[in-house]
Design a protein around this motif. Structure first.
Motif, short mmCIF file in Angstrom:
data_model
loop_
_atom_site.label_atom_id
_atom_site.label_comp_id
_atom_site.label_asym_id
_atom_site.label_seq_id
_atom_site.Cartn_x
_atom_site.Cartn_y
_atom_site.Cartn_z
N GLY A 119 -20.82 130.27 3.28
CA GLY A 119 -20.19 129.43 2.37
C GLY A 119 -20.97 128.15 1.78
N SER A 120 -22.20 128.07 2.69
CA SER A 120 -23.00 127.13 2.29
C SER A 120 -23.97 127.29 1.44
N PRO A 121 -24.50 126.40 0.30
CA PRO A 121 -25.20 126.97 -0.71
C PRO A 121 -26.93 126.89 0.04
N GLY A 122 -27.70 127.52 -0.81
CA GLY A 122 -29.26 127.47 -0.26
C GLY A 122 -29.69 128.79 0.34
N TYR A 123 -28.78 129.72 0.62
CA TYR A 123 -29.15 130.81 1.46
C TYR A 123 -28.90 132.19 0.87
N GLY A 124 -28.73 132.12 -0.52
CA GLY A 124 -28.55 133.37 -1.23
C GLY A 124 -26.90 133.63 -1.63
N GLN A 125 -26.88 134.43 -2.65
CA GLN A 125 -25.39 134.59 -2.94
C GLN A 125 -24.51 135.36 -2.00
N ALA A 126 -25.09 136.13 -1.20
CA ALA A 126 -24.14 136.89 -0.38
C ALA A 126 -23.85 135.99 0.86
N HIS A 127 -24.67 135.10 1.27
CA HIS A 127 -24.25 134.27 2.17
C HIS A 127 -23.10 133.33 1.84
N ALA A 128 -23.28 132.94 0.52
CA ALA A 128 -22.45 131.90 0.04
C ALA A 128 -20.96 132.59 -0.25
N ARG A 129 -20.98 133.81 -0.71
CA ARG A 129 -19.73 134.64 -1.07
C ARG A 129 -19.03 135.21 -0.10
N ALA A 130 -19.47 135.25 1.08
CA ALA A 130 -18.89 135.85 2.41
C ALA A 130 -17.57 135.22 2.64
N VAL A 131 -17.23 133.98 2.37
CA VAL A 131 -16.16 133.20 2.34
C VAL A 131 -15.13 133.63 1.52
N ARG A 132 -15.35 134.26 0.44
CA ARG A 132 -14.21 134.25 -0.58
C ARG A 132 -12.97 135.16 -0.09
N GLY A 133 -12.07 134.43 -0.28
CA GLY A 133 -10.65 134.86 0.59
C GLY A 133 -10.72 134.96 1.99
N ALA A 134 -11.66 134.21 2.55
CA ALA A 134 -11.64 134.61 3.91
C ALA A 134 -12.19 133.26 4.74
N GLY A 135 -11.91 132.08 3.94
CA GLY A 135 -12.28 130.90 4.61
C GLY A 135 -11.65 130.52 5.85
N GLY A 136 -12.40 130.20 6.90
CA GLY A 136 -11.78 130.03 8.17
C GLY A 136 -11.98 131.09 9.34
N THR A 137 -12.80 132.38 8.69
CA THR A 137 -12.85 133.41 9.52
C THR A 137 -14.16 133.55 9.80
N VAL A 138 -15.17 134.09 8.88
CA VAL A 138 -16.49 134.46 9.08
C VAL A 138 -17.37 133.16 9.36
N ASP A 139 -16.85 132.19 8.64
CA ASP A 139 -17.44 130.62 8.65
C ASP A 139 -17.13 129.87 10.05
N ALA A 140 -16.20 130.26 10.70
CA ALA A 140 -15.79 129.73 11.80
C ALA A 140 -16.51 130.57 12.84
N ASP A 141 -16.53 131.86 12.82
CA ASP A 141 -17.25 132.53 13.78
C ASP A 141 -18.71 132.26 13.73
N ASP A 142 -19.41 132.06 12.58
CA ASP A 142 -20.79 131.24 12.63
C ASP A 142 -20.99 129.85 13.11
N VAL A 143 -19.99 129.00 13.08
CA VAL A 143 -20.05 127.82 13.67
C VAL A 143 -20.10 127.82 15.18
N THR A 144 -19.17 128.83 15.84
CA THR A 144 -19.17 129.15 17.14
C THR A 144 -20.30 129.68 17.90
N ALA A 145 -21.02 130.66 16.94
CA ALA A 145 -22.29 131.03 17.33
C ALA A 145 -23.34 130.16 17.59
N PHE A 146 -23.50 129.42 16.50
CA PHE A 146 -24.36 128.30 16.26
C PHE A 146 -24.00 127.40 17.69
N LEU A 147 -22.81 126.90 17.69
CA LEU A 147 -22.70 125.88 19.24
C LEU A 147 -23.38 126.51 20.42
N ASP A 148 -22.62 127.92 20.51
CA ASP A 148 -22.89 128.69 21.87
C ASP A 148 -24.45 128.62 22.12
#
Length: 668
Positions: free
Chosen positions: A457-486
């Motif tokens: 969902g963040s800009p600067g990493y290509g359109q596929a990265h940014a559009r992954a949250v379309r209609g899915a905010g709070g799912t794949v982006d929350a997984d990303d945050v958890t993986a980075f924290l771990d």
């Protein structure tokens, strides 16, 4: 950085450059906690570095300087305390500035005609006088559209933005009588981003005047004779256009646009704003940079054309790089890259001047000439001299589906392991990266390791990265945050057993989702956050489309069945994620017996931490430190600073005008 260091912060805006390239002028803003006001004045900066920057105007609120094409004048916006910004004119050869306008709601940025004899701008035009002190005595608003309010402006249904032009008197014929501007456009629509044609006969601007304008995000470029008259649409009604500029030939208009918005004109999630051009006579947009790989990130209010090239800032892995794009189709050239953020730029006389920041600087001016970059200013010297600014380190992690997650860790000095705060900014409006974060610096100086990342969902990493949250905010982006924290918690300098989470705006939505998933966090802060998708649809200035596009037509309901102590921070006048979002979250937590507080700031909008009143910004930082000291002390035996005692003043409650802190469900 300590909260009181906020007074040392100096933030330069978008510069302007004299036609000969020898002098830059920029507005520099500073918080004044003593008077509880933002101060700004203009500074003159030689582009060859031959002399230090010097103040040009006294303020108190001077912004948006623009040199005239002949170099004789500097137009800018100036505001008196409590008043709206008005246009002023300053002779560059010396002399006193002159006020040009008396717009009831103030004016937008001035734009010079090619002959230096006219100024254009946009301004909101009030249809009803609502200037009285007694708001209850004002007439009602009749709302018939979805677009009836705007964050930072309030209800706008009866005060639309239109184009104005002012003719300056010829040299030697100025009798001191204020010139009268003329309104060039009208209607129940908003007109923005005005620019002149090279011959001065025409103005181009951005507006939404098509049949579905109230139900989609399409914005077209229009043109109108500078003297007023019939409008014509230049673009083809398929994109969200912004920041047009004619090239020197007048044959093309260059602009920034989000393309491919779909049949309903709302498919903007992850659509990067890319450089395009269109024939001035009208037609289809032609992308100049690849839409799937480009997203404009600088705050320059126009597309800068100079030296047969377009200049713009683009997001790139947490940075905003400065690109030079030849108008003849040559390969783009990066003038500024690496761990920096280009905030604004101007070009003239063979030199490009940019305001550039990084994670320990709010910004300095640099001059770029062929083969050389020169640092021109030291506005951040006083803050840097405290020795309390900390350097961030890049890290990467792998999400559960194999995607890379990029981010940063900022660690305090001294032996660890340190308690950890996962800080989630709003990646949709204010993405994380190489720019100064006051919150990060203050929290690290207090002894916390701060973890930030750029989930999908963040800009600067290509359109596929940014559009992954379309209609899915709070799912794949929350997984990303958890993986980075771990991943980063394997660092021995970080304590995996002492972790808190803090989120702002959409980042607050992610924090809310995460605290509903796990009990790993010692406490949470949700600041100006989205927490109730259903409620957002009818209360936010963007909610009518935002929820469907980012969270889906059947958005998830974040669990309130959490035991995580939560501080809810909100601006009372927030129209992006309105205060009802925070109040509902607070009340639900209190009803379930979860330790919770509501910190409500009078008169503040959605960007409280960056643009709020200085005393409110200080109070917010004080309360953050108090909250984290209570629930996540730096050392287990740390005393609670600013202990909460009912009826006693709280940190930051200055002069009785501080925020309202609520600890009960009765809000009256």
């Amino acid at each position: 950085m300590r909260p009181d260091d906020l007074a040392l912060l100096r933030t330069p805006g978008v510069p302007t450059v004299s036609p000969d390239g020898r002098m830059a002028v920029v507005a520099v803003t500073r918080p004044d906690p003593g008077d509880d006001a933002e101060r700004s004045r203009l500074w003159a900066v030689p582009t060859d570095g031959s002399a230090p920057a010097r103040p040009l105007t006294p303020g108190p609120r001077d912004t948006d300087p623009v040199f005239s094409p002949d170099g004789r004048w500097l137009a800018y916006r100036g505001a008196e305390p409590g008043g709206p910004p008005q246009l002023h004119l300053l002779p560059t050869a010396g002399g006193a500035p002159r006020r040009l306008t008396d717009a009831p709601l103030g004016t937008g940025r001035p734009v010079w005609s090619p002959d230096s004899r006219r100024l254009a701008w946009t301004a909101r035009v009030p249809q009803v006088d609502r200037s009285g002190v007694d708001r209850a005595a004002q007439p009602p608003w009749l709302v018939t559209t979805l677009r009836w309010q705007a964050d930072g402006a309030g209800v706008v249904t009866d005060r639309h933005s239109h184009l104005f032009v002012l003719d300056l008197p010829p040299a030697g014929e100025d009798d001191g009588t204020p010139p009268r501007p003329r309104q060039v456009t009208d209607g129940n629509v908003d007109d923005t981003d005005v620019t002149w044609s090279p011959d001065g006969a025409e103005l181009a601007f951005v507006s939404a005047r098509h049949a579905r304008a109230d139900r989609d995000l399409v914005r077209d470029v229009y043109a109108v004779p500078a003297a007023g008259g019939t409008l014509r649409r230049v673009t083809d009604g398929r994109a969200e256009c912004a920041r047009p500029a004619y090239d020197p030939s007048g044959d093309w208009i260059w602009l920034t646009a989000r393309l491919e918005l779909g049949r309903d004109g709302l498919d903007v999630v992850g659509r990067g704003a890319t450089l395009c051009r269109v024939r001035a006579t009208g037609g289809a947009l032609e992308p100049v940079l690849a839409p799937a790989a480009t997203d404009r990130g600088d705050a320059t209010p126009a597309t800068v054309l100079a030296g047969r090239a377009a200049h713009l800032g683009v997001h790139s892995r947490g940075a905003v790089e400065l690109l030079r794009v030849p108008l003849d189709g040559g390969s783009p050239e990066a003038l500024v890259d690496g761990p920096f953020t280009v905030h604004g730029l101007a070009a003239a006389g063979g030199v490009v001047v940019a305001t550039v920041g990084h994670n320990r600087s709010a910004g300095e001016l640099i001059a770029v000439t062929p083969g050389r970059r020169r640092l021109l200013t030291g506005f951040g010297r006083a803050l840097g001299a405290t020795g309390r600014l900390h350097r961030s380190e890049e890290r990467t992690a792998t999400a559960p589906d194999g995607a890379e997650v990029h981010g940063w860790v900022t660690v305090p000095g001294g032996p660890g392991p340190h308690p950890v705060l996962l800080c989630l900014s709003d990646p949709l409006r204010r993405p994380e990266g190489w720019s100064l974060s006051v919150d990060t610096q203050v929290l690290v100086s207090a002894g916390y390791a701060v973890v930030r990342c750029a989930p999908r969902g963040s800009p600067g990493y290509g359109q596929a990265h940014a559009r992954a949250v379309r209609g899915a905010g709070g799912t794949v982006d929350a997984d990303d945050v958890t993986a980075f924290l771990d991943a980063v918690l394997t660092d021995p300098a970080l304590d995996p057993e002492r972790v808190g989470v803090m989120g702002t705006g959409y980042g607050g939505w992610l924090a809310t989702v995460l605290t509903g998933r796990t009990t790993r966090f010692a406490a949470a802060v949700v600041d100006g956050a989205l927490t109730d998708p259903a409620g957002l649809v009818g209360t936010s200035d963007v909610g009518w489309w935002f929820v469907d596009q980012y969270l889906g037509v059947d958005p998830p309901v974040p669990s309130a069945a959490t035991s995580t102590p939560t501080l809810v921070v909100h601006g009372e006048d927030d129209r992006r994620f309105p205060r009802e979002q925070g109040v509902r979250r607070y009340v639900e937590l209190k009803r379930r017996g979860v330790p919770a507080e509501l910190l409500l700031f009078p008169g503040e909008g959605s960007d409280l931490g960056r643009t709020g009143r200085p005393r409110h910004r200080l109070a917010r930082l004080d309360h953050l430190l108090r909250w984290w000291a209570r629930w996540l002390p730096v050392t287990p035996d740390q005393d609670l600073p600013g202990a909460v005692v009912d009826g006693a003043p709280l940190p930051g409650d200055h002069d009785g005008r501080g925020p309202l802190t609520v600890r009960a469900t009765r809000l009256d």
